[in-house]
Design a protein around this motif. Structure first.
Motif, PDB file in Angstrom:
ATOM      1  N   THR A 373      -5.000  -1.843 -12.815  1.00 49.42           N
ATOM      2  CA  THR A 373      -4.221  -2.255 -11.768  1.00 49.42           C
ATOM      3  C   THR A 373      -3.210  -0.936 -11.730  1.00 49.42           C
ATOM      4  OG1 THR A 373      -2.541  -2.755 -13.532  1.00 49.42           O
ATOM      5  CG2 THR A 373      -4.482  -4.143 -12.716  1.00 49.42           C
ATOM      6  N   ASN A 466      -4.494  -2.856  -5.181  1.00 46.79           N
ATOM      7  CA  ASN A 466      -3.234  -3.689  -5.361  1.00 46.79           C
ATOM      8  C   ASN A 466      -3.104  -4.583  -5.767  1.00 46.79           C
ATOM      9  OD1 ASN A 466      -0.526  -3.224  -5.769  1.00 46.79           O
ATOM     10  ND2 ASN A 466       0.316  -4.471  -4.121  1.00 46.79           N
ATOM     11  N   ASP A 467      -4.363  -4.845  -6.951  1.00 46.27           N
ATOM     12  CA  ASP A 467      -4.890  -6.166  -7.882  1.00 46.27           C
ATOM     13  C   ASP A 467      -5.524  -5.110  -8.787  1.00 46.27           C
ATOM     14  OD1 ASP A 467      -4.666  -9.002  -8.921  1.00 46.27           O
ATOM     15  OD2 ASP A 467      -5.977  -9.523  -6.580  1.00 46.27           O
ATOM     16  N   THR A 468      -6.245  -6.179  -9.519  1.00 48.87           N
ATOM     17  CA  THR A 468      -7.230  -5.443 -10.941  1.00 48.87           C
ATOM     18  C   THR A 468      -8.293  -5.591 -10.028  1.00 48.87           C
ATOM     19  OG1 THR A 468      -6.056  -7.762 -12.303  1.00 48.87           O
ATOM     20  CG2 THR A 468      -8.571  -6.914 -12.881  1.00 48.87           C
ATOM     21  N   LYS A 525     -10.401  -6.835   0.989  1.00 46.15           N
ATOM     22  CA  LYS A 525     -10.349  -5.424  -0.354  1.00 46.15           C
ATOM     23  C   LYS A 525     -11.567  -5.078   0.236  1.00 46.15           C
ATOM     24  CE  LYS A 525      -7.844  -7.845  -3.383  1.00 46.15           C
ATOM     25  NZ  LYS A 525      -7.524  -8.925  -4.958  1.00 46.15           N
TER      26      LYS A 525
END
Length: 594
Positions: A373, A466-468, A525
């Protein structure tokens, strides 16, 4: 109509599926509720051919709705809803409940939710209402012939570990292979059809035994697994034989050992040492669209052997068992590192160095999984036949870099294990739930060349999610050695070092608008992850339903040959799954030919 205690529940759940008496248009599959659906007499005849009563799969949460399941145990549902082993034992449960639901054309979602306070009805959704609980090859054959004869949409389900929706199908006819639990061990295995007088090297595990005028060739220890065996069961069984088998890694080993995992390629933490799952297959057994039971290996049905090693699950036939090459038990070491990123520049610096490290680790036989992250990183790597000292020597330069870059906001540790079960029981049991909540995935394969030439660009793209993000180092090393065209597996898998994956999650019972919003996030994504590739290649078992060109992403240059082989063995496309070979020749629901 069917021999099952939930007949009333079935009617309640599925009444809204289709208009009563609606007929199936030409070139369309017949679905439940239509006038073409087989009558009671037809199902009674099928029941006499199979070893178990017909099943009526329902969404697992239906037990919490007394009107639909008066004898259900809601307490058991709530206790086990995020337990992968429990879900695998429910014919109507998918590991991701997202695929138990069905979205109507008006955007409304039909499903059945464990949270009864939502005030939503319990509906059948995307779960097939009738099926066969296969316990024998004969059961599989009877189900396949019945589906073909009645023009039904056939849905093959094993453990429900599927993120393309291949294990579900609204109004379809389910073939549940979860109870095909056959397993055996053969210290010296000869593939059927192999000429005894021909010397054949098989994965470097060949033994020559001169016991007669003919040279008889044996393959070292093989494990034969029915398609319902899950990896946790397979590991225990093979370990009892004093051997190791390459397989998938998930919490409690719930993934099927002889289903979609192997047909999609089968990656593992140990792939850089032993290759992919398809590199360890000696033989398949399968039932074809005409009901014929066949052996598939390097000597029989060789074109199908090529296709089934990477061509995708539920596409060419029903896989009933796989015979795998096994390996000697080995000790190994684990390297684990966690670090916190105080600033974006620190995150970029550490991740760039991590990407640069991937080819080296693969060459040395290391594999593992990493979660990234913008705020930090968690790394877990293993390598066979090394001790803690060697693990330290390999990882300490990177660990020192991270400690310096984060100003000490990092921890690193090394652990040794005597064998694989010891490691599996520590790392893959008792962890936070991995299933039982609505989620969908997207992924891209990171090639060796991108990791070597553009590590900063790769790191930047991963952080832009901007995330796992999961970075699963499950390629390179031994898995890069075979000829990319020797089997159907996407050629880019042989050039990859890491599978980079992202996901979206939404609350149970979310509206169609909320789900669609998350799907759009998933598409974005995918676009971001596309920056780390040159060919948009993805591992099809962990991928997105919304690829712009699934043929390119999942199969690459092998697609034309796969399509040709499918035409030979399944000319009517009885076996058709979302984003599978020939699926583009059907409508979005895989019901009618285009």
């Amino acid at each position: 109509m069917y021999s099952h205690r939930r007949t009333v529940a079935l009617f309640f759940l599925t009444f809204s599926l289709f208009g009563i008496g609606e007929a199936a248009p030409k070139q369309c599959r017949c679905l439940y509720g239509q006038s073409c659906w087989p009558n009671q007499s037809a199902f009674a005849a099928l029941s006499r051919q199979i070893s178990q009563p017909l099943i009526n799969p329902v969404p697992p949460a239906s037990a919490c709705y007394p009107a639909s399941s008066p004898s259900g145990d809601c307490a058991a549902v709530l206790t086990n809803f995020q337990d992968g082993l429990w879900r695998a034992d429910q014919p109507g449960a998918m590991q991701s409940p997202a695929f138990e639901t069905y979205t109507l054309r008006n955007g409304t979602i039909e499903g059945c939710y464990s949270n009864t306070t939502l005030g939503l009805p319990c509906l059948q959704g995307n779960v097939p209402p009738v099926g066969v609980d296969a316990r024998t090859v004969g059961d599989v054959q009877a189900a396949v012939v019945f589906a073909r004869k009645n023009n039904l949409r056939l849905v093959i389900k094993n453990s429900g570990h599927d993120y393309l929706g291949r294990s579900a199908g609204r109004g379809g006819f389910m073939l549940w292979t979860h109870h095909l639990k056959e397993r055996s061990f053969n210290a010296r295995f000869i593939p059927q059809g192999a000429p005894r007088s021909q010397r054949k090297t098989y994965q470097g595990e060949l033994l020559a035994h001169q016991s007669s005028p003919c040279l008889i060739l044996f393959i070292k220890s093989s494990g034969h697994l029915g398609s319902g065996v899950q990896w946790g069961e397979a590991y225990d069984y093979v370990n009892q034989q004093g051997r190791f088998i390459l397989g998938g890694l998930s919490l409690d080993g719930t993934v099927g050992a002889a289903g979609g995992w192997i047909l999609g390629g089968g990656h593992s933490t140990f792939s850089s040492t032993f290759g992919f799952g398809v590199d360890n297959v000696l033989e398949f057994k399968a039932v074809l669209a005409d009901g014929k039971f066949v052996t598939v290996n390097a000597y029989q049905n060789t074109d199908l052997f090529w296709a089934m090693r990477g061509g995708g699950g539920g596409t060419f036939g029903v896989l009933t068992s796989v015979t795998y090459q096994t390996h000697p038990i080995f000790p190994f070491a684990q390297s684990a590192l966690t670090a916190a990123f105080a600033t974006p520049s620190i995150a970029q610096s550490v991740l760039t160095e991590f990407v640069k490290l991937q080819p080296k680790l693969a060459d040395l036989g290391w594999g593992g999984f990493t979660f990234i992250t913008p705020a930090g990183i968690q790394i877990n790597y293993v390598a066979p036949n090394i001790d803690v000292a060697k693990a330290n020597a390999t990882f300490s330069p990177f660990a020192d870099f991270v400690l310096n870059a984060t100003q000490g906001a990092a921890q690193v540790g090394y652990t040794s294990f005597a064998n694989f079960p010891d490691y599996f029981n520590v790392v893959f049991t008792g962890s936070p739930p991995q299933v039982g909540f609505p989620t969908e995935l997207t992924a891209r394969l990171l090639s060796r060349s991108m990791a070597e030439r553009n590590p900063a660009k790769v790191a930047q793209a991963i952080l832009a999610i901007n995330d796992t993000v999961g970075a699963f180092s499950v390629a390179g090393g031994a898995s890069s050695k075979p000829d990319p065209d020797a089997m159907a597996l996407h050629p880019s898998m042989r050039k990859a070092v890491t599978n980079v994956m992202a996901s979206v999650v939404w609350p149970e019972g979310s509206s169609g608008a909320v789900v669609q919003q998350q799907i759009e996030v998933l598409k974005k994504k995918t676009q971001i992850l596309d920056r780390i590739t040159t060919d948009s290649a993805a591992y099809l078992n962990e991928a997105s339903l919304y690829e712009k060109d699934f043929k390119k992403s999942f199969f690459g240059s092998h697609y034309p040959k796969l399509r040709s082989i499918k035409a030979k063995y399944d000319p009517q496309s009885l076996f058709v799954v979302p984003r599978g070979v020939a699926s583009d020749e059907w409508d979005s629901e895989l019901r009618c030919r285009l």
